[in-house]
Design an enzyme around this catalytic site. Structure first.
Site: not given
Ligand code: UD1
Ligand code: CA
Length: 442
Positions: A10, A15, A318, A423
């Site tokens: 979600a 990034r 293709r 031709r």
């Molecule tokens: C997260 C972890 C971090 C870990 C890393 C590993 C947390 C707070 N941090 O960081 O400790 O080392 O993953 O890859 O969990 N997502 C939701 N809802 C939200 C926010 C995020 O479903 O509100 C989902 C994202 O789509 C994603 C996953 O959770 O698939 C992780 O979120 P992301 O923002 O990538 O977390 P990181 O900063 O990578």
């Molecule tokens: Ca992540």
């Protein structure tokens, strides 16, 4: 199969700097989330995908890709404005309550880990601890939550944005995979708060709550190559490199000879049979099957079947081609064509055609398959010899045993045994060279 799997997908994926949702970015031609769902389906029939940003698009994609498994897949929309964060993702609207799940054992996966494998996930199933956490060690820990382990117990996870410099130096990291006992989640999820740098409900804070309540948390050390998180385009390319290495190794284990394997692009849907050899710089994608064939350098093959043939160098096959017992040489482009026992050695475009056994396609032959409105077919029988630089204006049918003079523009069908030639007759004008370049010279 007594485990429920939750896949977190979600997040906004900012990034990634893209309008496409992060989890729909592809590695080796397949969307990241599809890899997670594919592996989850191998261990569970109760899979929950949490969505928010562009949820319709992601849901549509999953429904389309996993049509036979939709009774095992459930979608939830996160209440992102009220409960943002990876912890918020597990909560229903009221009182931070856990979403409904079938089993007591729950595996939670971040949706941006396309390299996970069933074998590694199985390590998280079937032990007594209420919480287990996947951890790995990396030289460069940037972006990951730092994990504090004491006496073989996880004590805390600190997110990078909340970490002090000494904590940032820790190289033991949260892999993004968690096993929970359902009762634990039901009890502690409502107790999560969002008092951190990002004002989010962190799933990782559940670890803190567990230690405070004297619960043991098992660290499970995993291979970082299977759990790398993909947040940016550069991580996307690194994950693809790892996936490619796996696909190439699998092909070589099956007996395929690959020259300079690091230059070969493959997708999981590509299969090999028998003895195949692949020269450098080749790109094979889609639902392609290669059987006992040689693919020469820098050829591109998309969704086609190639059997007992040699292709390239620098050929472009293709989608929709079936090529058997044939030789396709350099700078030949083929599309939706069936070629059996024939040769097209150089510089041709052969689209929407069928070519029979023993036929030879000269250099520069082109099927003119498109009239500006529709595509048309060219049918070429057996033992047809087509001279160089011939245009075959489709729709066209050439029966077997036909000889076509080079430079012909063919617009009419040819019957068995015909010689076809269109031709302008050649004229040689004696002395013309001198009259053109030096008109004063006698
Ligand atoms: C997260 C972890 C971090 C870990 C890393 C590993 C947390 C707070 N941090 O960081 O400790 O080392 O993953 O890859 O969990 N997502 C939701 N809802 C939200 C926010 C995020 O479903 O509100 C989902 C994202 O789509 C994603 C996953 O959770 O698939 C992780 O979120 P992301 O923002 O990538 O977390 P990181 O900063 O990578
Ligand atoms: Ca992540």
């Amino acid at each position: 199969m007594s485990v429920s799997v939750i896949i977190l997908a979600a997040g906004a994926g900012t990034r990634m700097r893209s309008s496409l949702p992060k989890v729909l970015h592809k590695i080796c031609g397949q969307e990241m989330l599809s890899y997670s769902v594919q592996e989850a389906l191998k261990i569970s029939e109760d899979i929950h995908i949490i969505l928010f940003f562009q949820h319709e698009k992601i849901r549509q994609h999953i429904e389309c890709s996993f049509q036979d498994h939709l009774h095992k897949i459930f979608f939830h929309i996160q209440n992102h404005s009220k409960y943002p964060g990876t912890g918020g993702a597990l909560m229903q609207n009221e009182q931070q309550k856990l979403i409904p799940l079938k089993h007591d054992q729950i595996l939670i996966l971040n949706g941006d880990m396309p390299l996970i494998t069933k074998e590694e996930l199985e390590r998280f199933i079937g032990f007594k601890n209420p919480v287990a956490l996947g951890v790995f060690e990396l030289e460069n820990p940037t972006g990951y939550g730092r994990v504090i382990i004491k006496d073989n117990q996880v004590k805390q996870i600190i997110e990078e944005k909340d970490a002090t410099p000494p904590i940032k130096a820790i190289r033991t990291l949260n892999a993004g995979v968690y096993a929970f006992d359902k009762k634990f989640l039901e009890t502690y999820l409502p107790k999560l708060t969002n008092t951190n740098a990002q004002k989010e409900y962190y799933l990782t804070d559940l670890i803190d709550l567990a230690t405070k309540n004297k619960l043991e948390i098992l660290p499970i050390f995993v291979n970082p190559k299977n759990f790398m998180g993909v947040n940016s385009k550069s991580e996307l390319s690194k994950a693809q490199d790892i996936m490619l290495e796996r696909l190439r190794n699998k092909a070589m284990d099956q007996g395929v000879i690959i020259h300079l394997p690091q230059t070969l692009y493959l997708e999981p849907s590509v299969t090999f049979e028998g003895e195949c050899e692949i020269q450098p710089g080749v790109c094979i994608s889609g639902k392609t099957k290669i059987i006992n064939s040689l693919i020469k350098a820098y050829s591109v093959i998309e969704s086609s079947v190639i059997e007992h043939s040699d292709i390239g160098p620098m050929a472009h096959i293709r989608p929709g081609c079936e090529i058997s017992q044939s030789h396709i040489g350099n700078f030949v482009e083929l599309k939706a064509s069936k070629i059996k026992g024939a040769k097209a050695g150089h510089l041709s475009y052969l689209g929407d055609c069928e070519i029979g056994e023993g036929s030879n396609i000269g250099a520069g032959v082109i099927t003119c398959n498109y009239d500006g409105k529709a595509k048309h077919k060219t049918l070429i029988g057996k033992n047809v010899f087509i001279g160089s630089d011939t245009q075959l204006v489709a729709p066209l049918e050439i029966e077997s045993n036909v000889l076509i003079g080079s430079g012909t523009t063919m617009t009419k069908n040819a019957k068995e045994g015909d010689l076809v030639i269109s031709r302008v007759r050649q004229e040689n004008k004696n002395g013309g060279f001198y009259r053109f370049f030096n008109p004063n010279k006698k």
